[in-house]
Design an enzyme around this catalytic site. Structure first.
Site, PDB file in Angstrom:
ATOM      1  N   ASP A   1       0.534  -1.327  -0.128  1.00 49.63           N
ATOM      2  CA  ASP A   1      -0.069  -0.108   0.093  1.00 49.63           C
ATOM      3  C   ASP A   1       0.678   1.026  -0.139  1.00 49.63           C
ATOM      4  OD1 ASP A   1      -1.987   1.398  -0.710  1.00 49.63           O
ATOM      5  OD2 ASP A   1      -3.277   0.824   1.891  1.00 49.63           O
TER       6      ASP A   1
HETATM    7  C1  BGC Z   1      -4.947   3.411   0.151  1.00 55.56           C
HETATM    8  C2  BGC Z   1      -4.707   2.697  -1.153  1.00 55.56           C
HETATM    9  C3  BGC Z   1      -4.962   3.177  -2.611  1.00 55.56           C
HETATM   10  C4  BGC Z   1      -3.499   3.703  -2.831  1.00 55.56           C
HETATM   11  C5  BGC Z   1      -3.371   4.876  -4.264  1.00 55.56           C
HETATM   12  C6  BGC Z   1      -3.857   4.582   0.032  1.00 55.56           C
HETATM   13  O1  BGC Z   1      -3.724   4.734   1.277  1.00 55.56           O
HETATM   14  O2  BGC Z   1      -5.169   2.574   1.475  1.00 55.56           O
HETATM   15  O3  BGC Z   1      -6.523   1.631  -0.629  1.00 55.56           O
HETATM   16  O4  BGC Z   1      -5.009   2.173  -3.503  1.00 55.56           O
HETATM   17  O5  BGC Z   1      -3.451   4.662  -1.743  1.00 55.56           O
HETATM   18  O6  BGC Z   1      -4.306   5.316  -4.055  1.00 55.56           O
END
Ligand code: BGC
Length: 721
Positions: free
Chosen positions: A260
């Protein structure tokens, strides 16, 4: 009729795509090509590929024909352009199809719609030159308070496992990769980047992992996103047990595990424990340059000094290249995607129509009869609030968004006089507004019919996705109470006109105990996407017969839900113990005999269904073949989700009162009957034995319970296995 033709076409597409999933990512000829490419790469080039080079991309190797890898959120549309512009699609073109959120999709209990949903995403991602769409989000709904529940699907691992397969195949059959997230145990937003999740092995295997396992082993997902939280003391993205042992070991995952955004914390751990791609590496405080990622320049030094074998990096690059070959980023040619087509918008509409849940309908207040209505009062700020841009990373710039008020206007087409009153003001800390309540009461008192849109809220624009939002990333709801003084408003409105229809909006349960008894008709509308207003209007006026079923229990009070009663939420001193174990959702409510507001699997229809002639036979080994007839005994066409639960009659090991193990959605004309047949395999009877560390299906007696919800069991039979 039309509906069935549409579904059967999609159904055959899922079957044929099964082969594509089974072939997987590994192909001998491609592996040879990958080996050749890796041999030609410098260490620096390899390291460039395993960390981000901008907000949503990682580097390629131009001289070898390896392109950059471009990701985009996900999960219910292709996100607006952010970070470094791709140069391929201008900002003006980034308003696309906004599908209903995960809850709505899960509430359809329609696997074919999962596939259709994924196809839209895959096609639009391809049009926008994305390679990986960051969805589906499938974390288990453990508590009603999780701010991201709206993006997720269900409290039930079986329902998730079924819906996730269609979604992923839908995306990937378009030649684009899906990225199932967030692996694993990311069930709260409070302290999400640091919280340490502790749970039993049995809970992990039975509740929190099955959706991911199905994504990998059945759908053949190309990529997985490791979550922010810790799991048993180690960050999930670089967790040896979750990634190396389970995901890549037991499940044989051959694709890429990306972090993530900003979820990597330690270079060696990430390198050795299975992280293949570090994303969001600039997100620390202070912000870092991308080459200073944990999996950036440091890695070059480590290899050069002999502290790390280059083969570790080669393995990560191989996984990334596999995904690139599979999706024609290298060799072959991608077909063109499609964008904002009528067909995509129709899928958004269909998912909303089938996902809206009729929770209560006393005295058949619904559907409203258009011919009997001259004046309609519509109440509530949620009636006219767009939601696409809310929620956080899942925000979508929608091509358009039909709000509920607009949907009603579209359907009624000036034939009915509509009065709108705001009723409450969406603002944190805002209580009941007496003047607004009075206006709402006046409006409903003078109307032939009234509809109030209430519930939770999203933020509403890009920079304010978190503003006044209860369903949003990085925050949890403070409690389950209706915000903005809505209880007071509802009590007043329902008193002034008892024929008011209540529509709840938002990402799941809300406490309605103060006025539930006063109301005759309640619908759950979720965040139903760009066509949501049209879908709601059609359901309210009977053009669509509701067939959605709750994918999660609605407790009466927050304290009734197991994470709050037996477990912890959001944890103490940085650690959360899932002491409720496997007793999540209805597994708890049924076993511990706690009355919910609305049960898991509940959802009413404008027609009635009769369950009959149930028969259970033993198949090969520990297999049971369940057959029954379902008849539409009412006057309108409708669809029923036939839910099949299994209960072990006598057991030495603690088991839930019953567990969902199969379902089928059946479309029936008035008077029509159909046979429903499902085969329950050994898995349906198994539990995870933490002592033996394996799945066990005891010999003995099982009760097969078939019904319209987890509490509305219509027919049952015993079988000895
Ligand atoms: C989120 C993810 C997301 C990523 C990119 C993170 O803060 O938890 O679900 O895909 O950001 O935007």
């Amino acid at each position: 009729m039309k509906i069935r033709i549409y579904l059967s076409i999609i159904g055959s597409a899922i079957l044929s795509s099964g082969l594509a999933g089974a072939q997987g990512l590994v192909n001998t000829a491609t592996e040879v090509k990958i080996t050749k490419l890796i041999k030609q790469m410098t260490l620096q080039e390899k390291v460039g590929m395993i960390h981000a080079n901008s907000s949503f991309r990682s580097a390629g190797v131009k001289r070898l024909g390896i392109p950059e890898l471009t990701t985009s959120d996900g999960p219910h549309g292709v996100r607006l352009e952010l970070g470094t512009p791709s140069g391929k699609v201008s900002d003006m073109e980034d308003a696309g199809t906004y599908l209903p959120t995960g809850n709505t999709l899960a509430a359809t209990w329609n696997i074919q719609l999962g596939y259709a949903f994924g196809s839209v995403l895959g096609s639009e991602a391809k049009y926008r030159h994305k390679d990986i769409i960051l969805g589906p989000g499938i974390n288990i709904i453990r508590s009603p308070l999780n701010g991201r529940n709206f993006e997720y699907q269900s409290e039930d691992p079986y329902l998730v496992s079924q819906m996730v397969v269609g979604y992923i195949k839908g995306v990937q059959d378009q030649g684009i990769s899906a990225c199932v997230k967030h692996f694993a145990a990311n069930n709260e937003e409070a302290d999400r980047t640091t919280v340490d999740v502790q749970m039993s092995e049995r809970a992990l295997r039975e509740i929190y992992l099955p959706g991911f396992k199905a994504a990998v082993t059945v759908a053949g997902v190309h990529s997985v996103m490791g979550s922010y939280n810790k799991f048993r003391g180690q960050y999930a993205t670089e967790n040896k047990y979750l990634v190396n042992k389970i995901l890549k070991g037991e499940w044989g995952f051959k694709g890429l595990l990306m972090s993530d955004w900003g979820a990597v914390h330690n270079t060696m751990e990430a390198l050795q424990n299975g992280t293949d791609l570090e994303m969001g590496s600039d997100l620390g405080t202070p912000r870092r340059e991308f080459n200073n990622s944990f999996m950036g320049d440091t890695v070059i030094t480590l290899v050069k000094s002999g502290k790390l074998s280059e083969s570790v990096i080669d393995e990560k690059v191989r996984r990334i290249l596999r995904v690139m070959f599979k999706t024609h980023m290298i060799e072959g040619k991608r077909t063109a995607g499609e964008y904002n087509t009528k067909a995509h918008q129709q899928t958004a509409l269909k998912v909303a129509e089938e996902g809206i849940v009729l929770l209560k309908n006393e005295g058949q207040l619904l559907p409203l009869q258009r011919s009997a209505i001259k004046t309609l009062a519509v109440i509530g700020e949620n009636a006219d609030r767009p939601n696409a841009l809310g929620g956080g990373s899942s925000q979508i710039k929608a091509r358009y968004e039909v709000t509920p008020l607009q949907g009603l206007k579209n359907l009624l087409n000036n034939s009915v006089d509509i009065t709108y009153a705001q009723g409450y003001k969406i603002a944190r800390g805002q209580g009941a507004d007496q003047q607004m309540i009075q206006q709402a009461v006046d409006a409903v008192s003078h109307a032939d019919a009234a509809i109030i849109f209430c519930g939770w809220t999203h933020g509403y624009d890009y920079n304010k996705w978190n503003d006044n939002a209860y369903d949003a990333e990085a925050v949890d709801k403070p409690d389950m109470n209706m915000p903005f003084g809505q209880d007071e408003l509802l009590k007043a409105v329902l008193k002034a006109n008892p024929k008011t229809v209540v529509v709840l909006m938002g990402g799941g349960p809300i406490d309605i105990t103060q006025w539930a008894g006063q109301s005759k008709a309640i619908l759950e509308g979720w965040y139903p996407g760009m066509e949501g207003g049209n879908a709601l209007a059609k359901v309210i006026f009977g053009q669509v017969n509701p067939s959605g079923k709750l994918p999660m229990t609605f407790p009466k009070k927050l304290e009734d839900s197991p994470a709050h009663k037996l477990g912890e939420f959001p944890g103490v001193n940085g650690t959360v113990h899932y002491n409720e174990g496997i007793f999540v959702g209805y597994r708890y409510f049924d076993t511990y005999k706690v009355e919910p507001q609305f049960a898991f699997g509940h959802g009413l229809s404008y027609t009635t269904f009769k369950y009959d002639k149930m028969n259970v036979q033993k198949g090969a080994g520990k297999q049971a073949i369940v057959k029954l007839m379902v008849k539409n005994t009412g006057k309108v066409a409708g669809a029923e989700v036939v839910e099949v639960y299994v209960k072990q009659v006598l057991h030495l090991v603690e088991r839930p009162d019953k567990e969902l193990k199969a379902f089928k959605k059946v479309f029936l004309q008035p008077g029509e009957s159909k046979e429903v047949s499902v085969t329950l395999n050994k898995d349906a009877f198994s539990y995870y034995d933490d002592k033996k560390n394996t799945w066990v299906a005891d010999a003995g007696q099982y009760n097969i319970l078939v019904g319209s919800s987890s509490k509305d069991i219509r027919v049952s039979k015993n079988i000895v296995l």
